[in-house]
Design an enzyme around this catalytic site. Structure first.
Site, mmCIF file in Angstrom:
data_model
loop_
_atom_site.group_PDB
_atom_site.id
_atom_site.type_symbol
_atom_site.label_atom_id
_atom_site.label_comp_id
_atom_site.label_asym_id
_atom_site.label_seq_id
_atom_site.Cartn_x
_atom_site.Cartn_y
_atom_site.Cartn_z
ATOM 1 N N ARG A 1 0.881 -1.180 0.000
ATOM 2 C CA ARG A 1 0.000 0.000 0.000
ATOM 3 C C ARG A 1 0.913 1.224 0.000
ATOM 4 N NH1 ARG A 1 2.430 1.683 3.758
ATOM 5 N NH2 ARG A 1 0.913 3.332 3.982
ATOM 6 N N GLY A 2 0.298 2.414 -0.006
ATOM 7 C CA GLY A 2 1.090 3.631 -0.176
ATOM 8 C C GLY A 2 1.203 3.916 -1.668
ATOM 9 N N ALA A 3 0.938 5.177 -2.033
ATOM 10 C CA ALA A 3 0.795 5.509 -3.458
ATOM 11 C C ALA A 3 1.957 5.038 -4.345
ATOM 12 C CB ALA A 3 0.559 7.014 -3.588
ATOM 13 N N ARG B 1 -7.536 0.001 -6.548
ATOM 14 C CA ARG B 1 -7.769 1.055 -5.543
ATOM 15 C C ARG B 1 -7.960 2.373 -6.299
ATOM 16 N NH1 ARG B 1 -4.196 1.231 -0.315
ATOM 17 N NH2 ARG B 1 -6.041 2.341 0.401
ATOM 18 N N GLN C 1 -1.850 2.377 10.240
ATOM 19 C CA GLN C 1 -0.585 2.390 9.500
ATOM 20 C C GLN C 1 0.524 3.120 10.272
ATOM 21 O OE1 GLN C 1 -3.566 3.023 8.105
ATOM 22 N NE2 GLN C 1 -3.615 2.572 5.930
ATOM 23 N N ASP D 1 -1.699 10.772 -1.520
ATOM 24 C CA ASP D 1 -2.053 9.747 -2.514
ATOM 25 C C ASP D 1 -2.365 10.354 -3.868
ATOM 26 O OD1 ASP D 1 -2.864 8.781 0.315
ATOM 27 O OD2 ASP D 1 -2.419 7.013 -0.902
ATOM 28 N N ASN E 1 -4.980 12.791 1.191
ATOM 29 C CA ASN E 1 -4.146 11.847 1.961
ATOM 30 C C ASN E 1 -5.052 11.102 2.941
ATOM 31 O OD1 ASN E 1 -1.519 10.748 2.551
ATOM 32 N ND2 ASN E 1 -1.582 11.842 4.488
ATOM 33 N N LYS E 2 -4.443 10.214 3.705
ATOM 34 C CA LYS E 2 -5.178 9.366 4.646
ATOM 35 C C LYS E 2 -6.155 10.170 5.496
ATOM 36 C CE LYS E 2 -4.910 5.840 4.795
ATOM 37 N NZ LYS E 2 -5.826 4.990 4.004
HETATM 38 O O1 MRU Z 1 -4.392 3.384 2.448
HETATM 39 P P1 MRU Z 1 -2.904 3.499 2.336
HETATM 40 O O2 MRU Z 1 -2.173 2.856 3.468
HETATM 41 O O3 MRU Z 1 -2.407 3.015 0.981
HETATM 42 O O4 MRU Z 1 -2.640 5.046 2.414
HETATM 43 C C1 MRU Z 1 -1.340 5.565 2.334
HETATM 44 C C2 MRU Z 1 -1.266 7.004 2.584
HETATM 45 O O5 MRU Z 1 -2.247 7.680 2.791
HETATM 46 C C3 MRU Z 1 0.101 7.629 2.485
HETATM 47 O O6 MRU Z 1 0.207 8.714 3.353
HETATM 48 C C4 MRU Z 1 0.300 8.120 1.059
HETATM 49 O O7 MRU Z 1 0.119 7.066 0.131
HETATM 50 C C5 MRU Z 1 1.609 8.679 0.828
HETATM 51 S S1 MRU Z 1 2.777 7.406 0.567
HETATM 52 C C6 MRU Z 1 4.303 7.950 0.306
#
Ligand code: MRU
Length: 369
Positions: free
Chosen positions: A53-55, A90, A204, A245, A255-256
């Protein structure tokens, strides 16, 4: 990053030169397990289940997903099928579409026998570029931390940085985005302390950011999500750095979930709020982040249940919500550009605005107009 002293990326090619290996992030911080992805369905499933996960890491995995598809069947029909399958995994992180769109036209124009080799080569390039980009983000953001350290009245007092979710090594191929300046400052001997938001519902922050900062020896404290405002009111946060993201061309940052509330608290308390991002996270096709960025809604299970390690060492999942109560699980929110002090990118730090972004990335900004 180093895990038990060994430099480790989050995604790499297996010894057979075909399968792709990733760290199973659903098992961290309790178990460090490697998962082998041997076909496109396994890659799509890993993104959907948030094994990865993470962009930026979602983008890298999708690129290898297309390579796995080409290794099985390099026909155009299979390429289009695999592209659609991966794109649906996603909705919010734009790096997914960015990576797929980088490979697709190059593969379509190639002879089918060449597609497998090209796809693997391009996926590896995306991974190597991500590492370079994040290192550059670290060097650019380091300046902010050095300046904050210089304002400390007592030499040796740490710079207190608050971060949300995991925008670290685990969300990228290496370094992380928000954590990259932190690792660089730490490695340079600048005292830093990180407030780590636990980041419900999937935790996370508590599970992943704390895990990686701990392995790298960075001083940190995990806090419940609602603590940041209080800390800011009491002068205990010098800087907020988060990831994103998808950031619109206007500088609106998705973002999250919960990032927006941290930005509001930061504004009210004159705490600088920075967002670290690689340019593939900028969606140059969108101008209004709030209206146009699709917000993923995930299963209510993530809100109703929590996983942890029991006294006997077993990993257990328990129910925490009153039986029968409905739940909602919006995975992301959008922080308007006006609340963002600046964007830390591989090309430098800019204002969160059309003009700021266009100055750093004139070609991409022009092409999308
Ligand atoms: O749902 P996730 O865990 O994929 O979300 C990740 C985030 O929100 C991160 O902050 C974002 O992707 C930046 S990653 C360098």
């Amino acid at each position: 990053m180093k895990i038990n002293g060994k430099s480790t990326r989050t995604i790499w090619l297996g010894n057979d030169g075909r399968t792709v290996e990733v760290i199973d992030q659903t098992r961290l911080p309790f178990e460090f397990e490697i998962l082998r992805l041997s076909d496109v369905e396994a890659a799509a499933d890993a993104i959907e289940r948030m094994v990865v996960r993470g962009a930026p890491l979602i983008g890298a995995t999708a690129a290898y997903g297309l390579a796995l598809a080409m290794a099985t069947d390099p026909s155009s029909k299979n390429l289009e099928w695999a592209y659609d399958r991966l794109l649906r995994t996603r909705p919010t992180a734009v790096n997914l579409r960015w990576a797929l769109d980088r490979l697709r036209p190059r593969l379509l124009e190639a002879e089918s026998e060449q597609r497998e080799v090209i796809a693997y080569r391009m996926a590896a390039e995306i991974c190597d570029e991500d590492v370079e980009i994040n290192a550059a983000i670290g060097r650019n953001g380091l300046d902010l931390i050095e300046k904050a350290a210089a304002t400390k009245s007592r030499k040796g007092d740490p710079v207190n940085i608050l971060t949300h979710c995991n925008a670290g090594w685990l969300a990228t191929v290496d370094w992380g985005t928000a954590t990259s300046p932190i690792y660089m400052a730490h490695d340079k001997g600048i005292p830093v302390h990180v407030w780590v938001d636990e980041t419900r519902p999937r935790n996370q922050g508590a599970s992943l950011t704390a895990y990686e900062l701990g392995h790298h020896g960075v001083t940190h404290t995990v806090i419940p999500d609602n603590t940041g405002g209080h800390l800011m009111q009491h002068g205990q946060v010098d800087l907020v750095i988060t990831g994103t993201d998808r950031t619109a061309a206007s500088g609106d940052v998705c973002n999250k979930i919960g990032t927006y509330l941290k930005a509001l608290a930061a504004k009210d308390n004159h705490v600088p709020f920075y967002v670290a991002l690689p340019s593939p996270t900028i969606d140059f096709t969108l101008s209004d982040g709030l209206a146009d960025i699709p917000i993923e809604q995930r299963s209510g299970d993530e809100v109703e249940k929590i996983t942890g390690i029991a006294a006997d060492g077993s990993v257990q999942t328990v129910h925490i919500v009153s039986e029968g109560s409905p739940v909602a699980n919006f995975a992301f929110d959008v922080t308007p550009a006006r609340l963002v002090s600046g964007l830390i990118t591989e090309a430098g730090i800019c204002e969160a605005s059309h003009a700021g972004i266009a100055e750093l990335f004139p070609d991409r900004a022009r092409r999308s107009n």
